[in-house]
Scaffold this motif. Structure first.
Motif, PDB file in Angstrom:
ATOM      1  N   ARG A  66      31.920  27.772  50.751  1.00  0.00           N
ATOM      2  CA  ARG A  66      31.683  29.192  50.948  1.00  0.00           C
ATOM      3  C   ARG A  66      32.708  29.814  51.880  1.00  0.00           C
ATOM      4  O   ARG A  66      33.227  30.895  51.635  1.00  0.00           O
ATOM      5  N   ARG A  67      32.993  29.096  53.006  1.00  0.00           N
ATOM      6  CA  ARG A  67      34.001  29.607  53.944  1.00  0.00           C
ATOM      7  C   ARG A  67      35.364  29.718  53.276  1.00  0.00           C
ATOM      8  O   ARG A  67      36.113  30.662  53.503  1.00  0.00           O
ATOM      9  N   ARG A  68      35.650  28.716  52.415  1.00  0.00           N
ATOM     10  CA  ARG A  68      36.937  28.705  51.728  1.00  0.00           C
ATOM     11  C   ARG A  68      37.010  29.875  50.742  1.00  0.00           C
ATOM     12  O   ARG A  68      38.012  30.585  50.674  1.00  0.00           O
ATOM     13  N   LEU A  69      35.911  30.095  50.005  1.00  0.00           N
ATOM     14  CA  LEU A  69      35.888  31.206  49.041  1.00  0.00           C
ATOM     15  C   LEU A  69      36.037  32.545  49.756  1.00  0.00           C
ATOM     16  O   LEU A  69      36.729  33.445  49.292  1.00  0.00           O
ATOM     17  N   GLU A  70      35.358  32.647  50.910  1.00  0.00           N
ATOM     18  CA  GLU A  70      35.433  33.878  51.696  1.00  0.00           C
ATOM     19  C   GLU A  70      36.880  34.139  52.111  1.00  0.00           C
ATOM     20  O   GLU A  70      37.400  35.251  51.972  1.00  0.00           O
ATOM     21  N   HIS A  71      37.520  33.099  52.600  1.00  0.00           N
ATOM     22  CA  HIS A  71      38.923  33.193  53.011  1.00  0.00           C
ATOM     23  C   HIS A  71      39.811  33.556  51.817  1.00  0.00           C
ATOM     24  O   HIS A  71      40.660  34.444  51.906  1.00  0.00           O
ATOM     25  N   ASP A  72      39.594  32.880  50.689  1.00  0.00           N
ATOM     26  CA  ASP A  72      40.429  33.108  49.505  1.00  0.00           C
ATOM     27  C   ASP A  72      40.192  34.500  48.907  1.00  0.00           C
ATOM     28  O   ASP A  72      41.117  35.124  48.390  1.00  0.00           O
ATOM     29  N   LEU A  73      38.930  34.960  48.981  1.00  0.00           N
ATOM     30  CA  LEU A  73      38.598  36.281  48.438  1.00  0.00           C
ATOM     31  C   LEU A  73      39.345  37.377  49.194  1.00  0.00           C
ATOM     32  O   LEU A  73      39.750  38.384  48.626  1.00  0.00           O
ATOM     33  N   ARG A  74      39.513  37.141  50.505  1.00  0.00           N
ATOM     34  CA  ARG A  74      40.257  38.069  51.347  1.00  0.00           C
ATOM     35  C   ARG A  74      41.660  38.334  50.799  1.00  0.00           C
ATOM     36  O   ARG A  74      42.210  39.417  50.944  1.00  0.00           O
ATOM     37  N   ASN A  75      42.249  37.298  50.192  1.00  0.00           N
ATOM     38  CA  ASN A  75      43.619  37.413  49.696  1.00  0.00           C
ATOM     39  C   ASN A  75      43.706  37.630  48.186  1.00  0.00           C
ATOM     40  O   ASN A  75      44.793  37.829  47.653  1.00  0.00           O
ATOM     41  N   ALA A  76      42.553  37.574  47.522  1.00  0.00           N
ATOM     42  CA  ALA A  76      42.556  37.577  46.052  1.00  0.00           C
ATOM     43  C   ALA A  76      43.137  38.855  45.456  1.00  0.00           C
ATOM     44  O   ALA A  76      43.851  38.807  44.452  1.00  0.00           O
ATOM     45  N   ILE A  77      42.842  39.999  46.083  1.00  0.00           N
ATOM     46  CA  ILE A  77      43.356  41.267  45.557  1.00  0.00           C
ATOM     47  C   ILE A  77      44.879  41.274  45.653  1.00  0.00           C
ATOM     48  O   ILE A  77      45.571  41.525  44.670  1.00  0.00           O
ATOM     49  N   ARG A  78      45.369  40.936  46.843  1.00  0.00           N
ATOM     50  CA  ARG A  78      46.814  40.935  47.099  1.00  0.00           C
ATOM     51  C   ARG A  78      47.545  39.967  46.171  1.00  0.00           C
ATOM     52  O   ARG A  78      48.664  40.206  45.742  1.00  0.00           O
ATOM     53  N   LYS A  79      46.879  38.847  45.878  1.00  0.00           N
ATOM     54  CA  LYS A  79      47.520  37.823  45.052  1.00  0.00           C
ATOM     55  C   LYS A  79      47.289  38.015  43.550  1.00  0.00           C
ATOM     56  O   LYS A  79      47.602  37.120  42.757  1.00  0.00           O
ATOM     57  N   ASN A  80      46.728  39.171  43.196  1.00  0.00           N
ATOM     58  CA  ASN A  80      46.520  39.470  41.764  1.00  0.00           C
ATOM     59  C   ASN A  80      45.626  38.476  41.034  1.00  0.00           C
ATOM     60  O   ASN A  80      45.849  38.178  39.867  1.00  0.00           O
ATOM     61  N   GLN A  81      44.637  37.934  41.729  1.00  0.00           N
ATOM     62  CA  GLN A  81      43.736  36.976  41.084  1.00  0.00           C
ATOM     63  C   GLN A  81      42.525  37.660  40.467  1.00  0.00           C
ATOM     64  O   GLN A  81      41.753  37.047  39.755  1.00  0.00           O
ATOM     65  N   LEU A  82      42.347  38.926  40.794  1.00  0.00           N
ATOM     66  CA  LEU A  82      41.198  39.662  40.258  1.00  0.00           C
ATOM     67  C   LEU A  82      41.625  40.464  39.032  1.00  0.00           C
ATOM     68  O   LEU A  82      42.744  40.947  38.956  1.00  0.00           O
ATOM     69  N   TYR A  83      40.717  40.566  38.094  1.00  0.00           N
ATOM     70  CA  TYR A  83      40.956  41.462  36.960  1.00  0.00           C
ATOM     71  C   TYR A  83      39.616  41.971  36.451  1.00  0.00           C
ATOM     72  O   TYR A  83      38.558  41.538  36.917  1.00  0.00           O
ATOM     73  N   LEU A  84      39.674  42.910  35.537  1.00  0.00           N
ATOM     74  CA  LEU A  84      38.444  43.478  35.002  1.00  0.00           C
ATOM     75  C   LEU A  84      38.315  43.175  33.516  1.00  0.00           C
ATOM     76  O   LEU A  84      39.301  43.218  32.783  1.00  0.00           O
ATOM     77  N   ASP A  85      37.103  42.853  33.108  1.00  0.00           N
ATOM     78  CA  ASP A  85      36.762  42.798  31.696  1.00  0.00           C
ATOM     79  C   ASP A  85      36.061  44.117  31.368  1.00  0.00           C
ATOM     80  O   ASP A  85      35.480  44.755  32.258  1.00  0.00           O
ATOM     81  N   TYR A  86      36.118  44.517  30.102  1.00  0.00           N
ATOM     82  CA  TYR A  86      35.421  45.729  29.680  1.00  0.00           C
ATOM     83  C   TYR A  86      34.541  45.388  28.497  1.00  0.00           C
ATOM     84  O   TYR A  86      35.013  44.827  27.510  1.00  0.00           O
ATOM     85  N   GLN A  87      33.246  45.710  28.615  1.00  0.00           N
ATOM     86  CA  GLN A  87      32.323  45.425  27.509  1.00  0.00           C
ATOM     87  C   GLN A  87      31.906  46.739  26.849  1.00  0.00           C
ATOM     88  O   GLN A  87      31.470  47.674  27.532  1.00  0.00           O
ATOM     89  N   PRO A  88      32.035  46.819  25.502  1.00  0.00           N
ATOM     90  CA  PRO A  88      31.743  48.084  24.817  1.00  0.00           C
ATOM     91  C   PRO A  88      30.255  48.411  24.761  1.00  0.00           C
ATOM     92  O   PRO A  88      29.402  47.523  24.777  1.00  0.00           O
TER      93      PRO A  88
END
Ligand code: C2E
Ligand code: CA
Ligand code: CA
Ligand code: CA
Length: 278
Positions: free
Chosen positions: A23-45
Motif C-alpha cells: 500500500r505504501r509503495r502504491l501510494e508513493h507510485d501513485l504520486r508520480n503516476a500522472i507525471r509518468k503518463n501511467q494513467l489513462y481513461l477508458d470510455y464506455q458508451p
C-alpha cells in the motif's frame, strides 16, 4: 497459551507487513503516476434504449503500473481519496476527459465520476468551471456522476455546489442507485437529472423476481419524476429486452459496449450497432 499467542503474532506479522508495504509503495507510485503518463481513461458508451442511439460515454480511470500491471480503480481510487491525491487525480481526469470529448459529435455527452472526497477537500464548482474554461467543452455536454454518500454529506456546501453546476448547464447523475441509503427525498433538494441503477440489480434480472420488481419500480418512478433512468452493467439481450419493455431510458454494459481507451468519433457510422433489442 503464551507461546501460541506469540506464534500467532509472528505468523500474521509478515503478511500484514507485506500488505502495508504494498500500500505504501502504491501510494508513493501513485504520486508520480500522472507525471509518468501511467494513467489513462477508458470510455464506455451509453445508449438510448428506444432507438439504440449513442447518447454519451462514461470516462473510467485506469492505471498501468510499470511492474504490477493494471491496477483497478477500486484499489487506487480509495488510496487517492485517503491521501488527498484525489485532488490532482480528479483534476487530471476532468481535463483529460473534457479534452477528449471535444473530438466527438456535439450531441455526445461525457460522464465523469466525482468522489465524495473531492467535495470534502475542494471547491468542486470552481474545479469544474475552470476545467470547462480551459478545455472549451460546453457545460451542457458534461454530466457528473456522484454517489449517495456525497448526497448524504447533505451539507449546504454540497447543495450549493450542485445547484451552481446545474445553473451552469452541467447535469448531475446519481450513480450506484439502490446500494446506499436510498431515499428519493433528495430529488427535491438536489438537481438530479439521471439515476443509474446499480449493476448488482441488473445482474439478477430474470433470475430473481424481486430484483425485477425493484428495477421496474425504479423505472416507473423515474418516469413519474421526469428523471432519466440508466441501467448499468447490462450483459445480456434478455436483460436489455426487459429494461426496454419497462421503458428504461438508457443502457450501459458489456452487451452494448465495453470501456475502451480509443473510441470512434461516431460509432454508429463506423460500426453499426448490431445489438438489436426485441
Ligand atoms: P462505476 O462508476 O459504477 O463504474 C462502472 C463500473 O462497471 C466500471 O468498472 C465498468 O468497467 C464496469 N462495468 C460496466 N459495464 C459492465 C458490465 O456489463 N458488467 C460488469 N461486470 N461490469 C461492467 P471500473 O472501471 O472497474 O470502475 C470501478 C469503479 O471505480 C467505478 O464504478 C467508480 O466508482 C470508480 N471509478 C472509476 N473511474 C473513476 C474516476 O475517474 N473517478 C472516480 N472518482 N472514481 C472512478
Ligand atoms: Ca459511474
Ligand atoms: Ca455505477
Ligand atoms: Ca459501482
Amino acid at each position: 497459551a503464551k507461546q501460541d499467542g506469540r506464534n500467532t503474532f509472528r505468523f500474521f506479522e509478515p503478511a500484514m507487513d507485506a500488505a502495508l508495504q504494498r500500500r505504501r509503495r502504491l501510494e508513493h507510485d501513485l504520486r508520480n503516476a500522472i507525471r509518468k503518463n501511467q494513467l489513462y481513461l477508458d470510455y464506455q458508451p451509453q445508449f438510448g434504449l428506444s432507438e439504440g442511439q449513442l447518447t454519451g460515454y462514461e470516462a473510467l480511470v485506469r492505471w498501468w503500473h510499470p511492474t504490477e500491471g493494471e491496477i483497478p480503480p477500486s484499489t487506487f481510487v480509495p488510496i487517492a481519496e485517503e491521501t488527498g491525491l484525489i485532488v490532482p487525480l480528479g483534476e487530471w481526469i476532468l481535463k483529460t476527459a473534457c479534452t477528449y470529448a471535444l473530438g466527438w459529435p456535439s450531441d455526445t455527452k461525457l460522464a465523469v465520476n466525482l468522489s465524495p472526497a473531492q467535495f470534502k477537500t475542494q471547491d468542486v464548482f470552481e474545479l469544474v468551471r475552470r476545467m470547462l474554461v480551459e478545455t472549451g467543452l460546453e457545460p451542457e455536454r458534461l454530466e457528473l456522476e456522484i454517489t449517495e454518500s456525497t448526497i448524504l454529506q447533505n451539507t449546504d456546501k454540497v447543495i450549493d455546489t450542485l445547484s451552481r453546476l446545474d445553473q451552469l448547464g452541467v447535469s448531475i447523475a446519481m450513480d450506484d442507485f439502490g446500494t446506499g441509503y436510498s431515499s428519493l427525498s433528495y430529488l427535491t433538494r438536489f438537481p438530479v437529472k439521471k439515476i443509474k441503477i446499480d449493476r448488482s440489480f441488473i445482474d439478477t434480472l430474470g433470475t430473481n423476481p424481486q430484483t425485477s420488481a425493484i428495477v421496474s419500480s425504479i423505472v416507473g418512478l423515474g418516469q413519474s419524476l421526469h428523471v432519466t433512468i440508466t441501467a448499468e452493467g447490462v450483459e445480456t439481450e434478455g436483460q436489455a429486452a426487459m429494461l426496454k419493455r419497462w421503458g428504461c431510458d438508457q443502457v450501459q454494459g458489456y452487451y452494448f459496449g465495453r470501456p475502451e481507451a480509443e473510441v470512434p468519433a461516431n460509432p454508429l457510422e463506423d460500426e453499426p450497432l448490431d445489438r438489436n433489442v426485441a
